[in-house]
Write a protein that holds these residues in place. Sequence first.
Motif, PDB file in Angstrom:
ATOM      1  N   PHE A 126       0.782  -1.151   0.126  1.00  0.00           N
ATOM      2  CA  PHE A 126      -0.005  -0.057  -0.022  1.00  0.00           C
ATOM      3  C   PHE A 126       0.844   1.229   0.005  1.00  0.00           C
ATOM      4  O   PHE A 126       0.831   2.252  -0.748  1.00  0.00           O
ATOM      5  CB  PHE A 126      -1.085   0.186   1.255  1.00  0.00           C
ATOM      6  CG  PHE A 126      -1.958   0.942   1.149  1.00  0.00           C
ATOM      7  CD1 PHE A 126      -2.388   1.684   0.030  1.00  0.00           C
ATOM      8  CD2 PHE A 126      -2.828   1.203   2.477  1.00  0.00           C
ATOM      9  CE1 PHE A 126      -3.404   2.654   0.227  1.00  0.00           C
ATOM     10  CE2 PHE A 126      -3.704   2.343   2.416  1.00  0.00           C
ATOM     11  CZ  PHE A 126      -4.072   2.816   1.171  1.00  0.00           C
ATOM     12  N   ARG A 172       1.440   3.774  -3.229  1.00  0.00           N
ATOM     13  CA  ARG A 172       1.117   5.133  -2.818  1.00  0.00           C
ATOM     14  C   ARG A 172       2.222   6.269  -3.502  1.00  0.00           C
ATOM     15  O   ARG A 172       2.032   7.285  -3.916  1.00  0.00           O
ATOM     16  CB  ARG A 172       0.958   5.441  -1.613  1.00  0.00           C
ATOM     17  CG  ARG A 172       1.006   6.903  -0.711  1.00  0.00           C
ATOM     18  CD  ARG A 172       1.171   6.768   0.719  1.00  0.00           C
ATOM     19  NE  ARG A 172       1.094   8.315   1.100  1.00  0.00           N
ATOM     20  CZ  ARG A 172       1.302   8.593   2.596  1.00  0.00           C
ATOM     21  NH1 ARG A 172       1.823   7.663   3.484  1.00  0.00           N
ATOM     22  NH2 ARG A 172       1.176   9.806   2.950  1.00  0.00           N
ATOM     23  N   LEU A 217      -6.543   4.947  -2.255  1.00  0.00           N
ATOM     24  CA  LEU A 217      -5.135   5.167  -2.749  1.00  0.00           C
ATOM     25  C   LEU A 217      -4.997   6.279  -3.450  1.00  0.00           C
ATOM     26  O   LEU A 217      -3.800   6.902  -3.232  1.00  0.00           O
ATOM     27  CB  LEU A 217      -5.045   3.782  -3.900  1.00  0.00           C
ATOM     28  CG  LEU A 217      -3.631   3.890  -4.615  1.00  0.00           C
ATOM     29  CD1 LEU A 217      -2.407   3.717  -3.691  1.00  0.00           C
ATOM     30  CD2 LEU A 217      -3.598   2.735  -5.635  1.00  0.00           C
TER      31      LEU A 217
END
Length: 329
Positions: free
Chosen positions: A36, A40, A224
């Motif tokens: 994640f 990002r 996101l």
Amino acid sequence: MIDRRTLGFFILSSLFFGGTFVAAKAGLEYFPPLLFVALRFDIAALVMLGYVAVTASREELRPKTRGDVVGILATGVLVIGLANALIFVGQQYATSAVGAIVFSLNPILTPVFAAVLLSDERLSPRGAVGLVLGLIGVALVVSPDPANLLGGDAIGRAILFAGAVSAALGAVLIRRVGSSATLSSTVRVAWGLPIAAALSHGFALSAGESMTAITWSSNALIALAYVSLVAGVLAYIAYFGLLESTGAIQANLIFYVVPVVATLGGWALLGEAIAPLAVVGFLLIFTGFAVLGSNSIDVRSWLPETVVETPVADERTSVAEEPRGFRSD
């Protein structure tokens, strides 16, 4: 004196970083934590590199001094990459209350590093009182359960603490080399984000995280997008602009406001309740700010010149008084 530009950086940094916790809480349901973070910064790096390629000249993009290189590495490795990786992983093992309290130690850790690495930033007794009041306020805002603080998973708390240490140390290093650096804060972030992305991908690969573990949905994409564009680009531009305008100690006071924003965001968007003690915590945080830097804010400077009367100069009055909460060597 805090001008409107600096105040704007402070407010935007606090809002954008505070919203990160709300978006991260939603996004971690769909993404492995390290992957994640890596995705990002992939997106944020592409956006920032494209932006500076259009708005800055080749000369403005090129690191020229040792200070530029140190600033880029401190930004990419410590402030952005390592800090975020540790925080996202640590939240998997600890409650959100414990996580918020540990992360809010950043303003306490920064003066420690500043005392060792900086000659022009020291915390006075008045400043220490303001910081302690703010820390108590943060604890009340997140309403911790003493049983969770004393028990729970020690590994999670240690990881979160390491994230706060990384961010504080990186901020002080950036401030230390500021006089010899030639890159703007925006260009430095553009250099730092790819480093943070590569570091996060390395961590994700080492942890065995895979793209197949991602559950793609509209909520996942929204989360996101927020952590990549708002928290991954705009927040860091505002934060590093604040760091250049003030100093490491004062800039990192935003991490007192971040839990407040996160708490209000969770209440407004996720339906999370706010405990009565949180209101008291808000007041203590604002009191801490007042004690810390009341002399550094001149509200008259925000008013039209015709409204402000020019004071008569007096040889006993210094033109530029130093904030009482801080003192220089």
